[in-house]
Design an enzyme around this catalytic site. Structure first.
Site, mmCIF file in Angstrom:
data_model
loop_
_atom_site.group_PDB
_atom_site.id
_atom_site.type_symbol
_atom_site.label_atom_id
_atom_site.label_comp_id
_atom_site.label_asym_id
_atom_site.label_seq_id
_atom_site.Cartn_x
_atom_site.Cartn_y
_atom_site.Cartn_z
ATOM 1 N N SER A 96 0.783 -1.419 0.010
ATOM 2 C CA SER A 96 0.070 -0.030 -0.029
ATOM 3 C C SER A 96 1.081 1.279 -0.246
ATOM 4 O O SER A 96 0.520 2.338 -0.431
ATOM 5 C CB SER A 96 -0.983 0.072 1.104
ATOM 6 O OG SER A 96 -0.151 -0.174 2.291
ATOM 7 N N HIS B 290 -5.074 -4.129 -2.602
ATOM 8 C CA HIS B 290 -4.759 -2.822 -3.607
ATOM 9 C C HIS B 290 -4.589 -3.675 -5.086
ATOM 10 O O HIS B 290 -4.076 -2.911 -5.846
ATOM 11 C CB HIS B 290 -3.549 -2.268 -3.213
ATOM 12 C CG HIS B 290 -3.669 -1.432 -1.948
ATOM 13 N ND1 HIS B 290 -4.184 -0.071 -2.073
ATOM 14 C CD2 HIS B 290 -3.418 -1.749 -0.706
ATOM 15 C CE1 HIS B 290 -4.056 0.425 -0.648
ATOM 16 N NE2 HIS B 290 -3.781 -0.774 0.073
ATOM 17 N N LYS C 1 -11.889 -0.586 -1.943
ATOM 18 C CA LYS C 1 -10.785 0.054 -2.766
ATOM 19 C C LYS C 1 -11.349 -0.070 -4.402
ATOM 20 O O LYS C 1 -12.257 0.814 -4.795
ATOM 21 C CB LYS C 1 -9.405 -0.490 -2.908
ATOM 22 C CG LYS C 1 -8.801 0.021 -1.673
ATOM 23 C CD LYS C 1 -7.601 -0.463 -1.218
ATOM 24 C CE LYS C 1 -7.241 -0.058 0.216
ATOM 25 N NZ LYS C 1 -7.960 -0.357 1.433
#
Lengths: 85, 400
Positions: free
Chosen positions: B185, B213, B244
């Site tokens: 990240s 991610h 996300k």
């Protein structure tokens, strides 16, 4: 606790030599000094120290064990125990 | 004071930030205008630090699904998955996630953080061993600590160091759980998964990949690093988040081990927290369909990621190790990085300020994340303002 003095002294000298390479560590390193409070190592530099020692002795420390180490003496004794295991 | 004494250092740091007029760790988005624009401190700002990789937060299909679910099922479940908080939508989303990943089992959690806490602390306990990457997310560290297993960590992305630790474990290595992340990240780099899988074949450990991610970002179908490396079958557990690429909130774990289902009955962070709302589940199900339907958004995302990485690189900035949608920019000391963060915000760009220990190796970062929703002009504006920054702030670490 009975400590085999020769091994202890050797390990202490080796740890001292590693610590002396770190910036801002006091010149005179004594075994009763606390690694964080007296030697001024932050968490990242503590991990660098641990990794150098792990490579030097081909051992691994768990994060759980490291949480219990405060002084240089604690660390040297823990290294000694790990080498003898 | 008493209990608050231990937070004195926070008070001291916060006072310094207050004097600057804005606290970068407590920013208020006064109005969110789109996936890439907001109003902050009274001015319109281009968002370049949101993790909104596919830009789906304002997708009309996801919004409509959420609205419909709220009207028909209410605003919340008011219960945990174990009690009254499993609606038909939660089960359907689990089936759809399992199908998307080609896995036998899936469990939906209330957040990605909680998924890591719940799965890791349930799978491992006293007497077990975990080896994690040194740059792992806080939820991985906390999940490991919560379980009470022995925790070892290896140098970030260093498979030589990982193998040393496996060798030192001897027979214990084969029952060890290794945890890595698809994209880290802070620096935006991938785990060396193919090498880790070859170590798995030699040492026989268990492997968990956190694709927080990388879901929707990596792999031909957006399944993450496991898919990109062609080693989905070698990964025992995939953990991910809905907050996300899928534009909502929540977390999940998928696995081909049928025993994953048992985690439901033993994971405290599944048992004792309220389940995601109907609106969340409905929008995530729709977003997953959008993600699975094609690679258009992913292609736009990657075009933007390369444009930003290459633009900043050409300006001379020192960046994270590889171009991905997370672009880390090294700006020097904490104070210099803070000054740059403020300068960018005042010029209409929001990025994440990251100080150590959140940033690796004691360095400070400006962390940018790009979205498929960014236009070419917006990316060019970000690059252009980073270009102005060097001259305005007079940094020694930035280009002259």
């Amino acid at each position: 606790m009975a400590v085999p003095q020769k091994d202890y002294a050797e390990i202490f000298e080796a740890v001292k030599a590693i610590l002396e390479r770190f910036d801002k560590v006091p010149e005179c390193i004594r075994e009763e000094m606390e690694i964080v409070n007296d030697l001024g190592l932050d968490s990242l530099r503590v991990m660098e120290l641990v990794q150098e020692v792990e490579d030097a002795y081909d051992i691994s420390f768990t994060l759980n064990e490291l949480a219990e180490i405060r002084t240089v003496r604690d660390f040297v004794l823990r290294i000694q125990k790990e080498i003898e295991a | 004071m008493g209990l608050f004494d231990k937070l004195a250092f926070v008070a001291q740091a916060r006072q310094a930030l207050d004097e600057m007029g804005i606290d970068p760790f407590n920013v208020e988005i006064e109005e969110i205008l789109s996936p890439t624009e907001a109003r902050i401190a009274g001015r319109k700002v281009l968002l370049a630090g949101t993790n909104n990789y596919l830009g789906l937060t304002f997708d009309p299909r996801c919004i409509e699904a959420a609205c419909q679910a709220t009207r028909s099922e209410g605003t919340g479940t008011t219960g945990s998955r174990t009690a009254n908080g499993t609606f038909a939508g939660h089960r359907a989303l689990e089936r759809e996630l399992a199908e998307f990943f080609g896995c036998a089992k899936a469990i939906v959690f209330s957040t990605g953080f909680v998924a890591n806490l719940g799965v890791i602390s349930t799978l491992t306990g006293p007497g077990d061993t975990l080896i994690i990457d040194g740059d792992s997310h806080a939820s991985i560290y906390d999940g490991c600590r919560m379980g009470g297993a022995d925790i070892l960590r290896f140098r970030h992305n260093d498979t030589v160091d990982l193998e040393k630790r496996l060798r030192r474990l001897g027979d214990r290595a084969k029952n060890t759980l290794i945890i890595v992340e698809g994209i880290y990240s802070m620096l935006g780099d991938r785990a060396p998964l193919a090498k880790i899988v070859s170590l798995k074949k030699r040492y026989g450990f268990w492997l968990l990949v956190d694709e927080a991610h990388s879901l929707g970002v990596l792999g031909q179908n957006g399944r993450g690093l496991g898919e990109e490396c062609g080693c989905m079958d070698d990964v025992d557990f995939i953990i991910g988040t809905f907050s996300k690429s899928l534009g909502a909130i929540g977390g999940f774990c998928v696995s081909n081990h049928p025993e994953l289902d048992l985690v439901r009955y033993a994971s405290r962070s599944y048992l004792f927290t309220a389940s995601p709302s109907p609106a969340t589940i409905a929008s995530v199900r729709r977003a997953l369909q959008v993600l699975a339907a094609g690679a258009n958004l992913r292609e736009r995302l990657w075009a933007n990621a390369h444009r930003l990485y290459e633009g900043l690189s050409e300006l001379g900035y020192r960046l994270g190790p590889e171009p991905t949608p997370v672009v880390a920019v090294y700006m020097g000391s904490k104070e210099e990085t803070l000054a740059c963060w403020k300068e960018l915000l005042e010029n209409g760009i929001y990025v994440n300020l990251v100080w150590p220990p959140a940033a690796p190796k004691g360095e400070s970062l400006l962390r940018c994340s790009v979205s498929a929703a960014h236009t070419e002009e917006q990316i060019e504006r970000i690059v252009s303002l980073f270009g102005d920054l060097a001259a305005n702030v007079g940094l020694r670490h930035a280009p002259a």
